[in-house]
Scaffold this active site. Sequence first.
Site, short mmCIF file in Angstrom:
data_model
loop_
_atom_site.label_atom_id
_atom_site.label_comp_id
_atom_site.label_asym_id
_atom_site.label_seq_id
_atom_site.Cartn_x
_atom_site.Cartn_y
_atom_site.Cartn_z
N ARG A 282 23.35 6.19 10.07
CA ARG A 282 24.18 6.95 8.68
C ARG A 282 24.22 8.14 9.03
O ARG A 282 23.25 8.87 9.48
CB ARG A 282 23.17 6.65 7.64
CG ARG A 282 23.41 7.19 6.23
CD ARG A 282 24.83 6.57 5.73
NE ARG A 282 25.00 7.43 4.28
CZ ARG A 282 26.04 7.04 3.75
NH1 ARG A 282 27.28 6.66 4.28
NH2 ARG A 282 26.10 7.60 2.49
N SER B 234 -9.00 -12.77 -11.65
CA SER B 234 -9.83 -12.42 -10.65
C SER B 234 -11.23 -13.13 -10.99
O SER B 234 -12.16 -13.02 -10.46
CB SER B 234 -9.97 -11.31 -10.39
OG SER B 234 -8.79 -10.68 -9.67
N ILE C 101 15.52 5.55 2.45
CA ILE C 101 16.17 5.96 3.47
C ILE C 101 17.56 5.59 3.38
O ILE C 101 18.51 5.87 3.77
CB ILE C 101 15.50 5.60 4.91
CG1 ILE C 101 14.37 6.53 4.92
CG2 ILE C 101 16.39 5.65 6.08
CD1 ILE C 101 13.43 6.20 6.24
N GLY D 200 21.85 4.04 -1.65
CA GLY D 200 22.23 3.12 -2.53
C GLY D 200 22.26 1.83 -2.13
O GLY D 200 22.36 0.58 -2.53
N PRO E 65 -4.66 -20.83 -15.20
CA PRO E 65 -4.10 -19.90 -16.38
C PRO E 65 -4.99 -19.07 -17.27
O PRO E 65 -6.19 -19.68 -17.60
CB PRO E 65 -3.33 -21.11 -17.09
CG PRO E 65 -3.20 -22.24 -16.50
CD PRO E 65 -4.40 -22.18 -15.65
N THR F 94 -6.76 -8.54 -5.98
CA THR F 94 -6.18 -7.36 -6.15
C THR F 94 -6.81 -6.14 -5.62
O THR F 94 -7.95 -6.38 -5.04
CB THR F 94 -6.03 -6.89 -7.72
OG1 THR F 94 -7.51 -6.87 -8.44
CG2 THR F 94 -5.36 -8.13 -8.43
N GLU G 163 -4.77 -13.16 -2.59
CA GLU G 163 -6.33 -12.94 -2.23
C GLU G 163 -6.97 -11.80 -2.75
O GLU G 163 -7.97 -11.26 -2.35
CB GLU G 163 -6.14 -12.94 -0.80
CG GLU G 163 -6.40 -14.08 -0.23
CD GLU G 163 -5.25 -15.20 -0.22
OE1 GLU G 163 -5.54 -16.47 0.12
OE2 GLU G 163 -4.27 -14.75 -0.52
#
Length: 401
Positions: free
Chosen positions: A284, A136, A353, A356, A132, A381, A379
């Site tokens: 679509r 990094s 694509i 909604g 905590p 950032t 692993e």
Amino acid sequence: MARLAQTAGLTDVQQEILATVRDFVDKEIIPVATELEHRDEYPQAIVDGLRELGLFGLMIPEEYGGLGESLLTYALCVEEIARGWMSVSGIINTHFIVAYMLKQHGTQEQKDHFLPRMAAGDIRGAFSMSEPGLGSDVSAITSKAVRDGDEYVLNGQKMWLTNGGTSSLVAVLVKSDEGHPEGTAPHKSMTTFLVEKEPGFGEVRPGLTIPGKIDKMGYKGVDTTELIMDGLRIPADRVLGGVTGRGFYQMMDGVEVGRVNVAARGCGVAQRAFELGVRYAQQRHTFGKPIAQHQAVQFKLAEMATKVEAAHAMMVNAARKKDSGERNDLEAGMAKYLASEYCKEVVEDAFRIHGGYGFSKEYEIERLYREAPMLLIGEGTAEIQKMIIGRRLLEEYRFQG
């Protein structure tokens, strides 16, 4: 049309393994992944199937009961599994990292004791580095081990353990001052301990507590936990490699191959997002024709496919570099950075694509949209990868003025 992300130069054995895994993903993972993910349910049946396929021992040497395959083979399998459900690839990734660290750095007794059972899937691995407030900055670790006769006493709190509850072996990185006088560089006073425990939550052995699962935006199904050590006693022969002070280097070696794994996961999720996007675009209809025939959508599909190919090529290159025995931190950092960023972009384009419907939990792309962000931080950032890449480039292109 050739399938995206093909890999040249594979042996017949590698092709057979990948075909088997791909078939398993299509039949056993994709049909149930979204339902299990929405329930945040551990995919026990899927894990049992992977165990039967031998994937928990894929890179463990044959002398210990594994398949003795390469990092490339493993990464390509992970790519296929992540295409089905990224959480499943996370379950085997942490196991693989611990097995790799044991193979590379363990004593002979440690290898003989753990690797055969890890290859069979009887022991599941997890590794614990973060804490905590640590982020990094690994040098800021505060968890500590103190020697007491033939044992060490461990105290501290660890964070973000994948497989924290379901694992039975955890590689834990802590500070150990024994033999390292005050003023020693932080990374030279860290030790990795092999901590055996019972699977589950609560007090899983005296002095060791796994409080419970952390509720996450995505990456569900797999258990992510904390780990609390309060007077945890570990025998001295469970120091990885038998010598204190080497933990940082052992962990970084494991994370290096883990970055190839994360790159492979990014490739797999991006491939699935492309598959969903290109299929939906042909189903679509708007303005009297499939949306795939609209130029704007075709441009998106072209960009998505190109990113999938580029990320896959970099991941394969990083894996092959490691397999050759060469240093690959530059290639692994580049592959992890590019694959995770491209994964996020390809998933978002597939989401767009879908319009909604992409916002509906009935559609698979909604799950991928929540899963992709984890790869941006797992692993290391993007910023950490850029630091690694930049430093290595300056080593390679040092100006001699």
